[in-house]
Design a protein around this motif. Structure first.
Motif, short mmCIF file in Angstrom:
data_model
loop_
_atom_site.label_atom_id
_atom_site.label_comp_id
_atom_site.label_asym_id
_atom_site.label_seq_id
_atom_site.Cartn_x
_atom_site.Cartn_y
_atom_site.Cartn_z
N TYR A 121 26.40 129.96 1.29
CA TYR A 121 25.04 129.47 1.55
C TYR A 121 24.62 129.74 2.99
CZ TYR A 121 24.67 127.28 -2.95
OH TYR A 121 24.57 127.08 -4.29
N LEU A 122 25.63 129.97 3.87
CA LEU A 122 25.29 130.25 5.26
C LEU A 122 25.09 131.74 5.49
CD1 LEU A 122 27.66 127.89 7.27
CD2 LEU A 122 25.28 127.57 6.67
N SER A 123 25.55 132.57 4.56
CA SER A 123 25.57 134.00 4.86
C SER A 123 24.18 134.59 5.14
CB SER A 123 26.30 134.77 3.76
OG SER A 123 25.56 134.72 2.57
N PRO A 124 23.10 134.11 4.53
CA PRO A 124 21.81 134.69 4.93
C PRO A 124 21.48 134.42 6.40
CG PRO A 124 21.57 133.38 2.92
CD PRO A 124 22.94 133.13 3.46
N TYR A 125 22.15 133.44 6.98
CA TYR A 125 21.83 133.06 8.35
C TYR A 125 22.97 133.44 9.29
CZ TYR A 125 18.82 130.51 5.27
OH TYR A 125 17.95 130.20 4.28
N ARG A 126 23.70 134.50 8.94
CA ARG A 126 24.94 134.78 9.68
C ARG A 126 24.67 135.13 11.13
NH1 ARG A 126 24.71 137.97 5.43
NH2 ARG A 126 23.88 140.08 5.65
N TRP A 127 23.50 135.74 11.42
CA TRP A 127 23.26 136.12 12.81
C TRP A 127 23.06 134.89 13.67
CZ3 TRP A 127 25.30 140.32 13.89
CH2 TRP A 127 25.33 141.36 12.93
N TRP A 128 22.51 133.86 13.07
CA TRP A 128 22.41 132.59 13.81
C TRP A 128 23.81 132.04 14.07
CZ3 TRP A 128 17.97 130.65 15.71
CH2 TRP A 128 16.76 131.18 15.21
N LEU A 129 24.69 132.21 13.09
CA LEU A 129 26.07 131.75 13.28
C LEU A 129 26.74 132.50 14.41
CD1 LEU A 129 27.59 131.34 9.70
CD2 LEU A 129 27.07 129.58 11.38
N VAL A 130 26.54 133.84 14.41
CA VAL A 130 27.16 134.65 15.47
C VAL A 130 26.65 134.17 16.83
CG1 VAL A 130 27.27 136.96 16.45
CG2 VAL A 130 27.53 136.63 13.98
N TRP A 153 20.20 125.59 12.86
CA TRP A 153 19.27 126.44 12.12
C TRP A 153 19.96 126.98 10.87
CZ3 TRP A 153 14.15 127.47 12.44
CH2 TRP A 153 13.68 128.48 11.61
N ALA A 154 21.16 127.55 11.11
CA ALA A 154 21.90 128.13 9.99
C ALA A 154 22.26 127.04 8.98
CB ALA A 154 23.16 128.81 10.50
N ALA A 155 22.83 125.94 9.48
CA ALA A 155 23.32 124.90 8.57
C ALA A 155 22.16 124.25 7.81
CB ALA A 155 24.08 123.85 9.36
N GLN A 156 21.09 123.91 8.52
CA GLN A 156 19.98 123.22 7.85
C GLN A 156 19.35 124.09 6.79
OE1 GLN A 156 19.19 120.01 8.13
NE2 GLN A 156 20.97 119.92 9.47
N ASN A 157 19.21 125.37 7.11
CA ASN A 157 18.62 126.26 6.11
C ASN A 157 19.55 126.47 4.94
OD1 ASN A 157 15.85 127.34 6.79
ND2 ASN A 157 16.89 127.53 8.76
N GLY A 158 20.84 126.59 5.24
CA GLY A 158 21.81 126.75 4.16
C GLY A 158 21.82 125.53 3.26
N ILE A 159 21.79 124.35 3.87
CA ILE A 159 21.79 123.11 3.10
C ILE A 159 20.49 122.99 2.30
CG2 ILE A 159 21.61 120.60 3.37
CD1 ILE A 159 24.44 121.58 3.55
N PHE A 160 19.40 123.43 2.92
CA PHE A 160 18.12 123.42 2.22
C PHE A 160 18.22 124.23 0.93
CE2 PHE A 160 13.98 125.27 1.29
CZ PHE A 160 13.13 124.18 1.36
N ASP A 161 18.76 125.43 1.06
CA ASP A 161 18.89 126.30 -0.12
C ASP A 161 19.78 125.65 -1.18
OD1 ASP A 161 17.39 128.02 1.34
OD2 ASP A 161 19.06 129.31 1.94
N LEU A 162 20.86 125.03 -0.70
CA LEU A 162 21.79 124.40 -1.64
C LEU A 162 21.10 123.27 -2.40
CD1 LEU A 162 24.71 123.81 -2.66
CD2 LEU A 162 24.93 122.27 -0.71
#
Lengths: 613, 599
Positions: free
Chosen positions: A26-35, A108-117
């Motif tokens: 669920y985080l992978s679409p936001y991986r650049w934010w993770l990096v 940003w990454a986590a909230q969006n990932g959780i949103f999608d989930l």
């Protein structure tokens, strides 16, 4: 008196790599934010450790230079000091900005990932069938989407970065200490084992104790809730004293649990502080001996500047936090695993009623309904409907009568295709319901439930619920036809009056009329009505009957009937008993033929010397 | 402030603990001073002045101070937790008792949710204040003032220079509080909104599915979910800006100590040991200071909470027992109303206007009338749930206000309009009014209420837990359990308020049979919408707008012009046979009634 089901705190499950990877997807679409976050994290963790080092270096080189060192003028010493101070400031600013970036990118990454989930979970819930819902209390379903998702949110947005940050931080601290003075560093590490012991012994116990406290508080609150809701009963039975005793018991239980948790905290906190003091003592003694070139246990320990000692005094206190966090992380990960397991279990559940491949759109309903040798069991085993055969012509009003649990509701549930029959077929206009799309079927049904459910929103929105695109004129017309217009007009804001939660600010009769309007506006091909049993006053009753006439006019209707007048006016009465259709016919026919119907309703007529309204 | 004093008044019984806690706190503050001081001594005397013999004793001194510090900390923390928890225990019990002393009129005015939030959330805030807030508030003040003077004494120039970090720190803390906290609240609200959407989605499941409106629901959810996300991200961004900023400003103090303090050492105005110790003291000064913002906020919230809780505690019941009330073990069951007037709010609309009637022991009295006509009010005055504004209610010839309240209520059995069962086994629910009843008695009551067979059919029989957290019963089943509950009291006076309203035909029949059986030998008051249930009554009272407009038996009333005959006509005819005139009248009447009922 009051029975409690303890507060359900999050369960825990061991780490499961596959589940974790599924979560990570669920985080992978936001991986650049993770990096970005991880890069900032490394910078922040490193920069934060520069302070004590610079402090120590400044002391040893300029404030209190060793006698052997090159002699500096006071001015040189002061400007050297200034240079270090500026470096220190720079490190602080870098830390601040890097921490800001780290937290922000990660969130940003986590909230969006959780949103999608959560979004995916909710969408899936809209597809799951009634059977799935029937077997779970609403609270449990709610907590999948709220608490469990929240647990994952905490893991992703705070837990993971905290633990990564702490690992980096610990590494940097250890590295810096070893570089500054390896021996003193090794001596200082003596505080690490007791700290770890404290963290990993006490932390889980403290968490457990706090869970216990929450359970007890939940018990108190549940008792209070019930006591307040039932206070009128309590007072009318003069039962106050017994209730006090029951409450006092819970109150005391909470007291004991809280004090027990506080006891652990009261040992743990000063314990950790004591280890801090121990660290200070070790650094002072060992470091001091090094500076003085004293021997310890007969060994020469080498040389050291007082600045390094000062830096060590700070570093030795910095193990505590990361270790505490690490001990928490373990529990957090376990809770997150349990939460993911539950969430994914929901998402992996296939809806039991699904459109068959190649299902067709049901053409405009004319209204012929047929049950052909239908068997049904909610649990797949105990039949609640057996060999049901029924043929209804277009436009007929069918009254289903029988005891609670006889199978009336089941027939209606099958007609709406909330469930599929175990054997046999349900047909509308000759189409097996399994061969048409669920949407095209339900879009043409009008259903009025016994317990009128209104949505929060205006009266207008509620009437237009099944046809949001309806015009104002259509809405008003529907309301007028079911006698609802007059009272709606009298509401404070007319059609715009907000309807409270479940329609709480309207009377039972008013709510029923609105639900009639809602069904009528949809102009359904088949009307399904579970007649309300709650009595309204005689006048409102008349309005409801009139509205019913309008609603039933010229369309096929299935009614789980409670009013005798409704039953009497039906074209076909179907008597259901123990899952079987035992009798069918008109009122007069059934009374004449005797049997179950006559038993049920004949008695009623005798008792009242005439039908009830 | 007065509220806080009143709250502190609850501490009085625990004065000993309080003193212990504060003594430990002072010891703790002293020990907090000791460790940096010893550090300074090691550096200046043992190391720089090379008095190496002192090194080991001083290091051991640090350990000793650490032990003392730990001991003091334990005593302070544990004792203050006990005090706070004791006080809350006392307060909760007091509140609980008080809630049961409050009259029905209080519960008419207040929403359950509001009362709940006072007795749970507000009490929790007060607990946090008493257990942590209060003691830390005192400690923070003592500690920061003490350290401040100490540092000024050691090197006032350096102290003043270091203090320049305090204003920006305070400003940042304030900005954090004023900007980030409201944003957090907003996030919580949005989350609550999301939960509400979800809750409605699950509760309205069947409607949604039957109208095939799943997409609409998803849209609703997405909209609210996106709002939550946006607010959440905005808040996190603000938070992650401010929080590290506070850390940075705090750390700036260390930079100042290094830079300015270092130059003081270089100039020979201060020793190196003090420089290092200063840094440690700074942490002790700023820690409490940073906490102070939180503490002040907690105090304010506790004060607001205490105001709400005390307001509840100060609400007095208007149904009071006289001193030396008459005791009445068993009433005969003679009930009389003499010119009774009543209004729910003083100065509000009169609900009863001059009600007089006399029910002799063993009689059945039926009350009839539209919603809002005052039927329920009449029966609520018998067990003294309310007192009349004018006139008298008499039991066995004596004004009810002269009896002990407990005695009246033990003599009056009530089956209320809205049946409430407790989350407990059915047996306990039936024995609610007489917990000491034997199982045989419970079963006998259940049999009389026609519910025994149903209960025996449940998997756990009489041990089946019902109520909000147990097995859901249907309206009719709940009512029959409630009837059994009232019967077990074996009351001489029985009140059945609308007891057959929400049940289907078969169940109504069962209940009718149950009632006919149990009303025998008791003075019974029956309120019903349906004429079928009141036909056998000895007296029928027809109420309209708070007055008795007709009275008599079914036979006599049916022959009179009036409401009774009209209702009879309405109820016995079926829809198609109702004349247009009656229909028109129904429309206007229903409007009046609906308006009264709902608003």
């Amino acid at each position: 008196m009051h029975h409690m089901h303890g507060g359900h705190d999050s369960e825990r499950k061991p780490f499961n790599a596959r589940m974790f990877m599924r979560l990570m997807r669920y985080l992978s679409p936001y991986r650049w934010w993770l990096v970005g976050s991880l890069s900032a994290l490394v910078i922040a963790a490193a920069a934060a450790q520069a302070g004590p080092y610079l402090f120590g270096m400044a002391i040893d080189r300029f404030i209190n230079p060793a006698e052997s060192a090159q002699v500096l003028t006071m001015q040189e010493r002061l400007s050297g000091l200034g240079f270090y101070a500026i470096l220190f400031i720079a490190s602080l600013v870098i830390t601040w900005l890097a921490e800001y970036g780290e937290t922000y990118c990660m969130s940003w990454a986590a909230q969006n990932g959780i949103f999608d989930l959560r979004q995916g979970l909710f969408r899936h819930l809209q597809r799951l069938g009634l059977k799935w819902y029937d077997s779970r209390p609403a609270g449990v379903i709610m907590s999948r989407v709220t608490n469990d998702v929240q647990t994952l949110d905490e893991l992703l947005s705070a837990g993971l970065t905290t633990v990564l940050g702490d690992l980096v931080r610990l590494g940097v601290i250890v590295a810096v200490m070893l570089t500054m003075n390896a021996r003193l560093a090794l001596a200082s590490f003596i505080t690490v084992p007791p700290l770890m012991l404290m963290a990993f012994y006490f932390r889980p116990r403290i968490l457990q104790a706090h869970r216990e406290v929450r359970t007890r508080v939940a018990e108190i609150n549940a008792n209070l809730q019930e006591s307040i809701s039932g206070v009128r009963v309590t007072k009318s039975f003069a039962r106050e004293e017994e209730n006090f005793a029951a409450f006092d018991l819970r109150n005391r239980g909470n007291f004991d649990a809280t004090v027990a948790a506080e006891f652990l905290m009261s040992i743990f906190q000063p314990g950790v502080m004591f280890i801090g003091a121990l660290g200070t003592a070790v650094v002072l003694w060992f470091g001091g001996s090094m500076i003085l070139r004293e021997s310890i246990f007969g060994m020469q320990v080498g040389t050291l500047g007082p600045g390094t000692l000062a830096a060590f005094l700070v570093y030795v206190q910095r193990f505590n936090h990361p270790l505490q966090n690490l001990s928490n992380f373990y529990t957090q990960m376990q809770s997150a695993m349990a939460a993911s397991e539950k969430i994914f279990a929901v998402m992996d559940t296939e809806p039991e009623v699904q459109d068959a491949p190649g299902a067709i759109t049901l053409p405009a309903i004319r209204g012929a309904v047929e049950f052909r040798e239908v068997d049904f069991a909610y649990d797949g085993e105990h039949l609640v409907l057996e060999q049901a055969n029924l043929s209804v012509a277009s436009g007929q009003t069918v009254a289903l009568v029988g005891h609670t649990g006889a199978g009336k509701s089941t027939m209606i549930n099958l007609l709406c295709r909330f469930y599929d029959p175990v054997a046999g077929q349900v047909l509308v206009d000759g189409h097996d319901l399994r061969e048409v799309t669920t949407y095209s079927l339900r879009a043409q049904l009008g259903i009025v439930l016994q317990d009128t459910f209104l949505f929060s929103g205006s009266v207008r929105e509620n009437i237009a619920y099944g046809r949001p695109e309806a015009t104002e004129a259509e809405i008003v017309e529907a309301a007028e036809n079911v006698n609802a217009h007059a009272f709606i007009e009298r509401l404070p804001e007319g059609y715009d009056t907000p309807v409270g939660e479940r329609g709480g600010n309207l009377s039972v009769g008013e709510r029923q009329l609105i639900s009639f309007a809602r069904a009528l506006l949809r102009d359904p091909g088949i009307l399904i009505l579970d007649e309300a049993t709650s009595s309204v006053d005689a006048y409102t009753e008349i309005l409801i009957q009139r509205a019913l006439d309008v609603l039933l006019h010229d369309r096929t209707a299935f009614i789980i009937a409670h009013r005798l007048s409704t039953i009497r006016n039906a074209d076909l009465i179907v008597v259901v008993k123990d899952g079987r259709i035992v009798q069918r016919g008109t009122h007069d026919e059934l009374i004449a033929s005797g049997g179950h119907y006559a038993e049920l309703y004949g008695a009623q007529f005798d008792a009242e010397s005439g039908p009830r309204g | 402030m007065k509220t806080i004093w009143r709250l502190l008044g609850y501490l009085r019984p625990y004065l000993g603990w309080l003193i212990l806690s504060n003594v430990a706190m002072l010891g703790l503050v002293v020990m907090s001073f000791a460790i940096p001081w010893l550090t300074r001594y090691v550096i200046d005397v043992a190391i720089i002045a090379e008095q190496s013999a002192l090194l080991l004793p001083l290091s051991l001194g640090v350990i000793g101070a650490g032990i003392l510090h730990g001991g003091m900390f334990f005593v302070r923390r544990y004792s203050s937790a006990i005090i706070g928890q004791r006080v809350i225990y006392d307060l909760r019990n007091e509140l609980y008792r008080h809630l049961h002393a409050l009259p029905f009129s209080f519960y008419d005015r207040s929403k359950t949710g509001e009362i709940m939030s006072r007795v749970t959330q507000d009490v929790e805030t007060m607990r946090r204040f008493l257990a942590f807030g209060l003691v830390n508030l005192v400690r923070s003040v003592v500690m920061s003032v003490g350290i401040l003077f100490f540092l000024l004494f050691i090197n006032w120039r350096l102290t003043l220079v270091v203090l320049i970090t305090v204003p920006p720190l305070v400003m940042t803390i304030r900005a954090f509080a004023t900007q980030v906290r409201p944003m957090y609240r907003r996030v919580q609200e949005e989350l609550a909104g999301l939960t509400a959407v979800l809750q409605e989605n699950i509760a309205g499941l069947r409607v949604i599915r039957s109208f095939a409106q799943e997409e609409l629901e998803v849209e609703k959810f997405v909209e609210q979910h996106q709002r939550y996300l946006a607010h959440n991200l905005r808040t996190i961004r603000r938070w992650s800006f401010f929080f590290p900023l506070m850390n940075m400003i705090t750390a700036m103090g260390t930079v100042i100590i290094l830079w300015y303090g270092g130059s003081e050492v270089i100039r020979g105005n201060m020793t190196l040991g003090w420089l290092v110790a200063f840094n440690q003291y700074l942490a002790l000064l700023l820690g409490p200071l940073r906490m102070l913002g939180w503490l002040v906020n907690l105090t304010e919230r506790a004060s607001a909470s205490a105001t709400r809780v005390f307001e509840l505690l100060d609400t007095r019941s208007d149904i009071l027992e006289i001193s030396n009330p008459i005791r009445m073990p068993t009433a005969r069951g003679d009930v009389q109303f003499s010119n009774v007037h009543f209004a729910y709010d003083s100065g509000g609309d009169s609900v009863l206007r001059g009600i007089s009637f006399h029910a002799r022991p063993g009689e059945t009295v039926a009350l009839l009338g539209a919603t809002g006509s005052g039927k329920s009010t009449v029966v609520n005055l018998i067990p003294r749930f309310y007192d009349p504004n004018r006139g008298r209610v008499l039991i066995d010839g004596r004004d009810v206000r002269r009896f002990a309240i407990e005695d009246i209520r033990r003599n009056v059995g009530i089956v209320m309009q809205e049946t409430f069962l407790f989350s407990a086994p059915i047996a306990e629910n039936i024995a609610y009014g007489r917990p000491e009843a034997t199982m045989e008695e419970v079963e006998a009551a259940a049999r009389a209420a026609q519910i025994h067979d149903f209960i025996m059919g449940l998997p756990q029989g009489y041990d089946t837990v019902v109520g909000e957290r147990g097995v859901g019963l249907s309206g009719g089943q709940k009512q029959r359990v409630a009837i059994a509950r009232a019967l077990l009291l074996n009351p001489p006076i029985l009140i059945l308020d609308d007891s057959t309203s929400s049940v289907d035909v078969e169940t109504e029949h069962l209940i009718q049979r149950a009632l006919a059986h149990v009303m025998r030998g008791r003075t019974s008051f029956v309120i019903a919408q349906r004429l079928s249930s009141v036909r056998e009554a000895d007296q029928i009272l027809v109420l309209d707008q708070g007055r008795i407009v007709q009275r008599g038996t079914h036979r006599s009333l049916i022959r009179q012009e009036g409401i009774y005959r009209e209702i009879h006509l309405l109820q016995s005819g079926d829809a198609s046979s109702i004349s247009e005139e009656v229909y028109r009248r129904a429309r206007t009447k229903a409007l009046e009634v609906g308006g009264k009922e709902a608003r």
